[in-house]
Design a protein around this motif. Structure first.
Motif, PDB file in Angstrom:
ATOM      1  N   ILE A 158      36.371  58.250  36.357  1.00 42.77           N
ATOM      2  CA  ILE A 158      36.258  58.444  34.864  1.00 42.77           C
ATOM      3  C   ILE A 158      36.635  59.849  34.529  1.00 42.77           C
ATOM      4  CG2 ILE A 158      34.475  56.688  34.778  1.00 42.77           C
ATOM      5  CD1 ILE A 158      32.544  59.043  34.190  1.00 42.77           C
ATOM      6  N   ASP A 159      36.885  60.046  33.102  1.00 39.15           N
ATOM      7  CA  ASP A 159      37.052  61.288  32.753  1.00 39.15           C
ATOM      8  C   ASP A 159      36.025  61.828  31.809  1.00 39.15           C
ATOM      9  OD1 ASP A 159      39.601  61.698  34.062  1.00 39.15           O
ATOM     10  OD2 ASP A 159      40.553  60.377  32.518  1.00 39.15           O
ATOM     11  N   LEU A 160      35.092  60.671  31.336  1.00 39.94           N
ATOM     12  CA  LEU A 160      33.997  61.026  30.284  1.00 39.94           C
ATOM     13  C   LEU A 160      32.959  59.936  30.344  1.00 39.94           C
ATOM     14  CD1 LEU A 160      33.447  62.833  27.514  1.00 39.94           C
ATOM     15  CD2 LEU A 160      34.064  60.506  26.528  1.00 39.94           C
ATOM     16  N   ALA A 161      31.753  60.440  30.171  1.00 35.85           N
ATOM     17  CA  ALA A 161      30.565  59.694  30.244  1.00 35.85           C
ATOM     18  C   ALA A 161      30.122  59.475  28.912  1.00 35.85           C
ATOM     19  CB  ALA A 161      29.457  60.362  31.305  1.00 35.85           C
ATOM     20  N   LEU A 162      29.847  58.297  28.417  1.00 35.28           N
ATOM     21  CA  LEU A 162      29.449  58.240  27.137  1.00 35.28           C
ATOM     22  C   LEU A 162      27.847  57.722  27.169  1.00 35.28           C
ATOM     23  CD1 LEU A 162      29.905  57.930  24.096  1.00 35.28           C
ATOM     24  CD2 LEU A 162      30.815  55.584  24.318  1.00 35.28           C
ATOM     25  N   THR A 163      26.877  58.442  26.868  1.00 38.13           N
ATOM     26  CA  THR A 163      25.550  57.930  27.157  1.00 38.13           C
ATOM     27  C   THR A 163      24.911  57.814  25.681  1.00 38.13           C
ATOM     28  OG1 THR A 163      23.438  58.631  28.109  1.00 38.13           O
ATOM     29  CG2 THR A 163      24.974  60.438  27.275  1.00 38.13           C
ATOM     30  N   SER A 164      23.986  57.084  25.605  1.00 38.75           N
ATOM     31  CA  SER A 164      23.177  56.649  24.625  1.00 38.75           C
ATOM     32  C   SER A 164      21.685  57.283  24.858  1.00 38.75           C
ATOM     33  CB  SER A 164      22.519  55.020  24.261  1.00 38.75           C
ATOM     34  OG  SER A 164      22.118  54.741  25.695  1.00 38.75           O
ATOM     35  N   VAL A 165      21.439  58.309  25.880  1.00 35.36           N
ATOM     36  CA  VAL A 165      20.133  59.028  25.851  1.00 35.36           C
ATOM     37  C   VAL A 165      20.483  60.411  25.934  1.00 35.36           C
ATOM     38  CG1 VAL A 165      18.244  58.997  27.653  1.00 35.36           C
ATOM     39  CG2 VAL A 165      19.601  57.024  27.616  1.00 35.36           C
ATOM     40  N   HIS A 166      19.750  60.950  25.007  1.00 38.84           N
ATOM     41  CA  HIS A 166      20.077  62.181  24.691  1.00 38.84           C
ATOM     42  C   HIS A 166      19.964  63.364  25.830  1.00 38.84           C
ATOM     43  CE1 HIS A 166      20.037  61.764  19.860  1.00 38.84           C
ATOM     44  NE2 HIS A 166      21.090  61.196  20.661  1.00 38.84           N
ATOM     45  N   SER A 167      18.739  63.065  26.463  1.00 39.18           N
ATOM     46  CA  SER A 167      18.449  63.865  27.531  1.00 39.18           C
ATOM     47  C   SER A 167      19.185  63.775  28.817  1.00 39.18           C
ATOM     48  CB  SER A 167      16.952  63.455  28.050  1.00 39.18           C
ATOM     49  OG  SER A 167      16.796  62.119  28.613  1.00 39.18           O
ATOM     50  N   VAL A 168      19.854  62.318  28.810  1.00 39.86           N
ATOM     51  CA  VAL A 168      20.852  62.135  29.712  1.00 39.86           C
ATOM     52  C   VAL A 168      22.150  63.070  29.725  1.00 39.86           C
ATOM     53  CG1 VAL A 168      22.568  60.660  31.011  1.00 39.86           C
ATOM     54  CG2 VAL A 168      19.998  59.952  30.623  1.00 39.86           C
ATOM     55  N   PHE A 169      22.478  63.177  28.470  1.00 38.40           N
ATOM     56  CA  PHE A 169      23.720  64.024  27.999  1.00 38.40           C
ATOM     57  C   PHE A 169      23.128  65.468  28.380  1.00 38.40           C
ATOM     58  CE2 PHE A 169      25.259  66.950  24.748  1.00 38.40           C
ATOM     59  CZ  PHE A 169      26.710  66.708  24.641  1.00 38.40           C
ATOM     60  N   ASP A 170      22.292  66.000  28.122  1.00 37.97           N
ATOM     61  CA  ASP A 170      21.871  67.428  28.580  1.00 37.97           C
ATOM     62  C   ASP A 170      21.877  67.762  30.070  1.00 37.97           C
ATOM     63  OD1 ASP A 170      21.235  67.887  25.946  1.00 37.97           O
ATOM     64  OD2 ASP A 170      19.119  67.424  26.036  1.00 37.97           O
ATOM     65  N   GLN A 171      21.500  66.518  30.768  1.00 39.42           N
ATOM     66  CA  GLN A 171      21.576  66.879  32.141  1.00 39.42           C
ATOM     67  C   GLN A 171      23.102  66.762  32.562  1.00 39.42           C
ATOM     68  OE1 GLN A 171      19.108  67.384  34.637  1.00 39.42           O
ATOM     69  NE2 GLN A 171      18.024  67.973  32.573  1.00 39.42           N
ATOM     70  N   LEU A 172      24.009  66.042  32.187  1.00 34.04           N
ATOM     71  CA  LEU A 172      25.086  66.069  32.377  1.00 34.04           C
ATOM     72  C   LEU A 172      25.862  66.973  32.077  1.00 34.04           C
ATOM     73  CD1 LEU A 172      25.989  62.230  31.401  1.00 34.04           C
ATOM     74  CD2 LEU A 172      26.013  62.995  33.744  1.00 34.04           C
ATOM     75  N   GLN A 173      25.645  67.608  30.959  1.00 29.92           N
ATOM     76  CA  GLN A 173      26.188  68.869  30.578  1.00 29.92           C
ATOM     77  C   GLN A 173      25.866  69.947  31.719  1.00 29.92           C
ATOM     78  OE1 GLN A 173      28.584  68.273  28.228  1.00 29.92           O
ATOM     79  NE2 GLN A 173      27.811  69.407  26.595  1.00 29.92           N
ATOM     80  N   LEU A 174      24.632  69.990  32.152  1.00 30.83           N
ATOM     81  CA  LEU A 174      24.105  71.198  32.841  1.00 30.83           C
ATOM     82  C   LEU A 174      24.854  70.968  34.274  1.00 30.83           C
ATOM     83  CD1 LEU A 174      20.307  71.113  32.496  1.00 30.83           C
ATOM     84  CD2 LEU A 174      21.853  72.926  31.911  1.00 30.83           C
ATOM     85  N   ILE A 175      25.350  69.738  34.667  1.00 28.31           N
ATOM     86  CA  ILE A 175      25.829  69.707  36.145  1.00 28.31           C
ATOM     87  C   ILE A 175      27.375  69.515  35.904  1.00 28.31           C
ATOM     88  CG2 ILE A 175      23.712  68.772  37.008  1.00 28.31           C
ATOM     89  CD1 ILE A 175      25.060  65.934  36.791  1.00 28.31           C
ATOM     90  N   GLY A 176      27.757  69.980  34.803  1.00 26.94           N
ATOM     91  CA  GLY A 176      29.383  70.025  34.604  1.00 26.94           C
ATOM     92  C   GLY A 176      30.128  68.713  34.570  1.00 26.94           C
ATOM     93  N   VAL A 177      29.342  67.442  34.159  1.00 25.52           N
ATOM     94  CA  VAL A 177      30.173  66.248  34.037  1.00 25.52           C
ATOM     95  C   VAL A 177      30.359  66.141  32.347  1.00 25.52           C
ATOM     96  CG1 VAL A 177      30.013  63.751  33.912  1.00 25.52           C
ATOM     97  CG2 VAL A 177      28.773  65.137  35.806  1.00 25.52           C
TER      98      VAL A 177
END
Length: 419
Positions: A158-177
Motif C-alpha cells: 500500500i501507499d496510504l492507510a485510511l483509518t477511522s480511528v484518530h489515535s491510530v492516525f496519530d500513531q501511524l504518523q509517528l512511525i512514518g506510515v
C-alpha cells in the motif's frame, strides 16, 4: 427547551462538531475529549447533567460499555456509512492521487466499503480492508489496527492507510506510515444529531405520561409512609378510605423511583401487609384503570408485600420487590468528594443533590424545586446554591415568572459529574 448532548470524542471530532454548531438548532453540546478511545469510560464519570451521550465512533462506545450501560440517559455513537467511505475515497483520489487498490482501510463494518466499491465498479483486494466489528466481541487491543496498516505499508502493498480511528492516525504518523483520517460528512453528523434529538424528545414525552398509583397499607403510620413515597415521586395524595390511598404522578418519576431502588426502600419500612399498583396511560382514566389492574395482581400474590406496574401497552411488570438490593450509603466518588471539600457542603448533601438531578426529566430547576426535594428551608437552599455557584458547580441559565407578584425566579443548571 434545547436538547443537551454530551459528546465524547477525539480533539478532531470535537472540533468537527463545534464547527457546525451554529447550524444546529435546539441542541447544546458539552465536549469531553480523550487521547485514546480506551479513555472514554473514564470520561463518563465526569459527565454533567445531559439528555443523551454521543460517542465519536464504535470503538469509544465499545470501550466504555460497562459504564454507559448504567447511565440514566441514552447513549449513541456516530456510525460509519457509505457516505463516509465514498467521501474519504474521493478525497484520497483528488488530493493524494492514489488508486484505491493501493490503500488499506479499517472500518467497523467491511460491508460499507465493499458496497461503495461495488457501486463504483472499483476492484480492491479485500485483505486490505480490516473489519474490527467481530474483534470487539473479544478482548480487543487497538494497537492491532496500527500494526495491520504498518505491515501492509512495510511490505510494499500500500501507499496510504485510511483509518477511522484518530489515535491510530496519530500513531501511524509517528512511525512514518502515510495515513489519512476517514471523513465524517456533515450530512451524517446532522442526521445523527437529529435522530438523537427525536429519540430524547420521545423519552421526555413518555416520561411525562400520566401515572396513577394505588397503595393499601395497614401500618399505623400509613399516612406518613405514603406521604414519603409521594414525595419521592412528586405526587399528590388522596385518602380513599382507611388504609387505601391513591397517588397521581408521572411515568418518568415512577421509573426514576425504580431505578434508584426507592420502592424496595418503601416496602422495607412496612411491618404489615402492603400492596401497590402502578398504572400508566395517555389519559388519567386509562392510567387509573391500569393501576387497578396492577393492584389486583398484587393483592392476589402470595407475598405480604407486593407491587406491580401495568403499562399502556398492556405489559405487566413485577412482582416487586423481586430482589433485595444493597443501597449505597457512602459517597466515594473522587470528583464529588472534591466538590464537598471546596464548597464545605457535606457529602450527604452533595449526594442528595445528585439524586435530585436523577429524579428529574429536565436538567434545569428552580430553588423552590430543590427546596421541596431536600425538605429544607428556602434560606438553607439558597445557601447551598450560593456555595455551589461560588465554585462554578451551578449556573443561572434563565428566569421564570411567578404566578403571583414578585421578582422572577432564577432557573439553574448543575455543573457536576452526576453519573
Amino acid at each position: 427547551m434545547n436538547t443537551r448532548i454530551a459528546v465524547i470524542g477525539s480533539t478532531e471530532f470535537i472540533e468537527r462538531i463545534e464547527s457546525i454548531t451554529s447550524e444546529i438548532a435546539e441542541i447544546d453540546f458539552d465536549a469531553y475529549i480523550y487521547q485514546k478511545p480506551t479513555e472514554a469510560g473514564l470520561l463518563i464519570k465526569t459527565l454533567k447533567p445531559c439528555d443523551a451521550v454521543l460517542f465519536s465512533g464504535a470503538l469509544p462506545y465499545y470501550f466504555s460499555k460497562k459504564y454507559h450501560e448504567h447511565l440514566p440517559v441514552p447513549s449513541f455513537y456516530l456510525a460509519q456509512d457509505e457516505m463516509s467511505v465514498a467521501s474519504s475515497l474521493l478525497s484520497v483520489l483528488y488530493h493524494k492521487k492514489i488508486s484505491p487498490h493501493r490503500i488499506s482501510i479499517d472500518v467497523s463494518q467491511a460491508s460499507i466499503v465493499t458496497n461503495v466499491l461495488a457501486d463504483l465498479e472499483i476492484e480492491m483486494d479485500t485483505s486490505y480492508i480490516m473489519d474490527y466489528q467481530e474483534m470487539l466481541k473479544d478482548s480487543f487491543d487497538i494497537s492491532l489496527i496500527t500494526c495491520y496498516h504498518q505491515k501492509l505499508w512495510k511490505d510494499g502493498f500500500i501507499d496510504l492507510a485510511l483509518t477511522s480511528v484518530h489515535s491510530v492516525f496519530d500513531q501511524l504518523q509517528l512511525i512514518g506510515v502515510p495515513a489519512m483520517r476517514m471523513v465524517d460528512p456533515q450530512s451524517s453528523i446532522f442526521k445523527a444529531l437529529q435522530d438523537i434529538k427525536a429519540h430524547t424528545d420521545l423519552i421526555k414525552s413518555r416520561s411525562s405520561q400520566i401515572a396513577v398509583c394505588y397503595v393499601i397499607s395497614e401500618e399505623a403510620n400509613a399516612h406518613e409512609l405514603v406521604d414519603g413515597l409521594a414525595h419521592e415521586i412528586q405526587a399528590s395524595v388522596q385518602l380513599l378510605e382507611d388504609c387505601h390511598f391513591i397517588l397521581y404522578s408521572t411515568r418518568g418519576d415512577i421509573e426514576s423511583l425504580m431505578n434508584r431502588n426507592g420502592l424496595n426502600h418503601f416496602f422495607a419500612q412496612l411491618q404489615k401487609k402492603g400492596t401497590i399498583g402502578f398504572g400508566y396511560g395517555s389519559t388519567i382514566m386509562d392510567a387509573d384503570r391500569h393501576a387497578k389492574i396492577a393492584l389486583g395482581f398484587a393483592e392476589k400474590h402470595s407475598d405480604d408485600k407486593c407491587g406491580y406496574i401495568f403499562t399502556e401497552d398492556k405489559d405487566l411488570l413485577g412482582p416487586f420487590p423481586q430482589h433485595a438490593k444493597q443501597q449505597r450509603l457512602k459517597n466515594d466518588h473522587p470528583e464529588l468528594l472534591q466538590v464537598a471539600k471546596q464548597t464545605k457542603l457535606s457529602p450527604a448533601n452533595i449526594s442528595k443533590i445528585i439524586q435530585f438531578s436523577h429524579s428529574r426529566q429536565s436538567i434545569q430547576f428552580t430553588a423552590a424545586e430543590l427546596e421541596d426535594y431536600l425538605q429544607v428551608t428556602r434560606r438553607t437552599t439558597e445557601r447551598i446554591l450560593k456555595k455551589l455557584s461560588d465554585h462554578g458547580h451551578v449556573t443561572i441559565v434563565g428566569e421564570e415568572m411567578t404566578y403571583s407578584k414578585g421578582r422572577p425566579r432564577a432557573v439553574y443548571e448543575l455543573n457536576l459529574p452526576v453519573y
